[in-house]
Each structure stands twice: as C-alpha cells, then as structure tokens.
Design a protein around this motif. Sequence first.
Motif, mmCIF file in Angstrom:
data_model
loop_
_atom_site.group_PDB
_atom_site.id
_atom_site.type_symbol
_atom_site.label_atom_id
_atom_site.label_comp_id
_atom_site.label_asym_id
_atom_site.label_seq_id
_atom_site.Cartn_x
_atom_site.Cartn_y
_atom_site.Cartn_z
ATOM 1 N N THR A 1 52.339 19.246 33.765
ATOM 2 C CA THR A 1 51.366 19.063 34.841
ATOM 3 C C THR A 1 52.066 19.305 36.174
ATOM 4 N N PRO A 2 51.327 19.724 37.199
ATOM 5 C CA PRO A 2 51.954 19.966 38.501
ATOM 6 C C PRO A 2 52.550 18.682 39.094
ATOM 7 N N ALA A 3 53.640 18.848 39.830
ATOM 8 C CA ALA A 3 54.223 17.732 40.566
ATOM 9 C C ALA A 3 53.387 17.518 41.824
ATOM 10 N N ARG A 4 53.353 16.286 42.315
ATOM 11 C CA ARG A 4 52.602 16.003 43.536
ATOM 12 C C ARG A 4 53.569 15.672 44.664
ATOM 13 N N ILE A 5 53.295 16.253 45.808
ATOM 14 C CA ILE A 5 54.048 15.925 47.015
ATOM 15 C C ILE A 5 53.077 15.217 47.946
ATOM 16 N N ILE A 6 53.483 14.038 48.402
ATOM 17 C CA ILE A 6 52.619 13.241 49.272
ATOM 18 C C ILE A 6 53.327 13.062 50.602
ATOM 19 N N ALA A 7 52.614 13.380 51.672
ATOM 20 C CA ALA A 7 53.165 13.213 53.021
ATOM 21 C C ALA A 7 52.244 12.301 53.821
ATOM 22 N N SER A 8 52.841 11.379 54.560
ATOM 23 C CA SER A 8 52.070 10.468 55.406
ATOM 24 C C SER A 8 52.630 10.482 56.810
#
Length: 158
Positions: free
Chosen positions: A6-13
């Motif tokens: 599954t695709p990796a997730r990148i989260i930016a805040s």
Amino acid sequence: DSLRSTPARIIASVAGLQAIQTVNVTLRPDLLAPEHAFDSLSYSLLDSTLNVSPQLSVKLTHGVAPNDTAVTTYIVSFAIVSQSDPRLGELVNDAGKPSMVDTTDTNGIAGRAIRLHPLFLSSGNAVDSIIVNATAKYRGAQVSGSPVRLVLKVKPRS
C-alpha cells in the motif's frame, strides 16, 4: 524503510492546517525485457476503428531470474524510432489518446498501442513496419536491457 503493497502516507502540519499525500514505494528496476515485442496489424482504409494495434509491451523486474520480482508503478517511455512517414503511426494509451509514457502495473508490465493512419502509406496495399523503443531509467541511467525494440508489422486487411 521497507517495501509495502500500500502507498506510504506523508502528513504535514503547519499552523493547524494538515495535508496528507500518498507515495508509492517500489523496488529498484534491474532489467527491462520484452513482453509482447512483435505483432501485426491488418489495416483498413475504410474503417478507422480497426487501425489500432494490440499493445506492444515490456516487463520491468528487480533481481535475477528465477527469483526476480515485478517492479510496479514505474514510468516507462516509448518512442517511435522508425516508420516510412512521420505521420503513419502514433502511440496511444488504453483510452486511444496520444501517449508516450506508461506506468508499470502490478505485474511490472507497461505498454502502448499504435494508431495507424493508412493514408500515409506509400500505396493502399502496402506492407510496412513501425519500430518502437521502450526505455526505463533509474537515477538518470538506462536500466539494463533498455532500450527494448518493439516491432509492429502493418499489412492490408484481406
């Protein structure tokens, strides 16, 4: 840190705003090989819907056979390198739209079909061929096996 299905997730805040982007992770490509390298197309001067070839395709793998693994979601470029008239054929995707790149599927296969414009043949009963090169690059250098030569023979429908 590892290969995943599954695709990796990148989260930016930033300042209370959050964005999520998915990124596919794939294996390093080691070999580009022909999958469906030769085919023929019986063209029609009257019915243009018959003038699209089957896909000419290649397979991109990681490792050495028999323990090689398909490289998924990787870009492969296609280019027509030889045809009797520059307007004779064009590379198209599954939807019939002009396209010179494809992304490998879950089996490591990428391909393009050719739409033939028989009006640009030297005669209405001509037999000709169109040669396509498929290329994959890794870090700016061609993957071993690149370019792969794909050939479509065109002949009149009898």
